[in-house]
Design an enzyme around this catalytic site. Structure first.
Site, PDB file in Angstrom:
ATOM      1  N   HIS A   8       0.857  -1.182   0.000  1.00 41.04           N
ATOM      2  CA  HIS A   8       0.000   0.000   0.000  1.00 41.04           C
ATOM      3  C   HIS A   8       0.899   1.241   0.000  1.00 41.04           C
ATOM      4  O   HIS A   8       1.163   1.823   1.039  1.00 41.04           O
ATOM      5  CB  HIS A   8      -0.906  -0.009   1.230  1.00 41.04           C
ATOM      6  CG  HIS A   8      -1.966   1.046   1.222  1.00 41.04           C
ATOM      7  ND1 HIS A   8      -3.208   0.854   1.782  1.00 41.04           N
ATOM      8  CD2 HIS A   8      -1.970   2.320   0.748  1.00 41.04           C
ATOM      9  CE1 HIS A   8      -3.927   1.951   1.647  1.00 41.04           C
ATOM     10  NE2 HIS A   8      -3.187   2.862   1.013  1.00 41.04           N
TER      11      HIS A   8
ATOM     12  N   GLU B  85      -2.616  -1.703  -3.159  1.00 35.82           N
ATOM     13  CA  GLU B  85      -3.700  -0.923  -2.571  1.00 35.82           C
ATOM     14  C   GLU B  85      -3.353   0.563  -2.604  1.00 35.82           C
ATOM     15  O   GLU B  85      -2.177   0.926  -2.546  1.00 35.82           O
ATOM     16  CB  GLU B  85      -3.913  -1.311  -1.101  1.00 35.82           C
ATOM     17  CG  GLU B  85      -4.278  -2.753  -0.864  1.00 35.82           C
ATOM     18  CD  GLU B  85      -4.471  -3.043   0.611  1.00 35.82           C
ATOM     19  OE1 GLU B  85      -5.110  -4.070   0.916  1.00 35.82           O
ATOM     20  OE2 GLU B  85      -3.992  -2.267   1.459  1.00 35.82           O
TER      21      GLU B  85
ATOM     22  N   HIS C 281      -7.907  -5.811   7.388  1.00 39.45           N
ATOM     23  CA  HIS C 281      -7.672  -4.781   8.403  1.00 39.45           C
ATOM     24  C   HIS C 281      -7.922  -5.353   9.807  1.00 39.45           C
ATOM     25  O   HIS C 281      -9.042  -5.670  10.169  1.00 39.45           O
ATOM     26  CB  HIS C 281      -8.535  -3.527   8.217  1.00 39.45           C
ATOM     27  CG  HIS C 281      -7.911  -2.311   8.848  1.00 39.45           C
ATOM     28  ND1 HIS C 281      -7.062  -1.464   8.149  1.00 39.45           N
ATOM     29  CD2 HIS C 281      -7.951  -1.825  10.096  1.00 39.45           C
ATOM     30  CE1 HIS C 281      -6.642  -0.496   8.955  1.00 39.45           C
ATOM     31  NE2 HIS C 281      -7.172  -0.700  10.148  1.00 39.45           N
TER      32      HIS C 281
END
Length: 237
Positions: free
Chosen positions: A43, A70, A190
């Protein structure tokens, strides 16, 4: 079996803290796959405080499983992803100064924008996923954007499950069922951990992939990276 994609952002954070190349991000990515990991997630953020944009390019030749990038689809991110052509791009609406992702997309309010971005990625042969909260109208909105998958934002699940509230998984299960009915694949991520991953997987239908980074790397400090990767794999069977 639900695929395990290992987010290696925290490895980059540790490396950057000393300004050198230890731990070596590319070696860790290669090792994670050798240990059985079925994907690598990164990410990159605009300030490059962990994953650097050059890392994303360098990892292209290392990741032979699924490569998931991401991020918030700002122009620089779109350019990066279309140049690399990873297996999957996951769109996350994080602000520039966010410590970590803290909300999913409003797919209704942002339908036009998301549809345009997703069309660009799909023209380049990249599977698309949208980071979303477990809200049915948002899942329906994701379908309208043309996304291939959703990624359920699981922070609330992890927090409530730790308090003993098993019922929190119900909204995720219902949204997963809706997504499947609409023909959208289901990912999740997450704050998933060794403590909660099996319960989540067992109760959320059609779960294709989980992306796990912070917990997995933290657990590896005590238990070892190879061991932890395989512990997740066993729980995801």
């Amino acid at each position: 079996m639900t695929k395990l994609s290992v987010n290696i952002n925290k490895i980059a954070t540790l490396r950057n803290s000393r300004g050198g190349d230890t731990p070596n991000l590319l070696k860790v990515a290669a090792d994670v796959q050798d240990f059985g990991g079925e994907g690598i997630t990164i990410h990159p953020r605009p300030d490059e405080r962990h994953i650097r944009y050059q890392d994303a390019y360098n990892l292209k030749s290392i990741v032979h499983t699924e490569y998931n990038i991401e991020g918030n689809p700002i122009p620089k991110f779109i350019e990066l992803v279309t140049a690399i052509v990873p297996t999957q791009v996951t769109l996350v609406p994080d602000s520039i100064d966010a410590i970590t992702s803290n909300a999913g997309w409003d797919t209704i309010k942002n339908k036009s924008f998301l549809s345009e971005v997703i069309s660009e990625f799909k023209r380049n042969g990249i599977r698309t996923s949208i980071f979303v909260d477990p809200v049915k109208s948002i899942i329906e909105g994701a379908k309208e954007t043309g996304a291939d998958r959703i990624e359920l934002y699981t922070e609330d699940f992890a927090s409530e499950y730790a308090k003993g509230n098993d019922e929190i998984v119900r909204s995720y299960a219902e949204c997963a069922e809706l997504a499947l009915d609409l023909g959208i694949g289901v990912n999740a991520g997450h704050d998933l951990s060794l403590e909660n991953i099996k319960f989540f997987k067992d109760n959320v239908p059609g779960l294709l992939e989980v992306s796990i980074g912070h917990a997995l790397i933290s657990e590896s400090l005590y238990l070892g990276l190879e061991n932890v990767v395989n512990m997740y794999l066993r729980k995801l069977k």
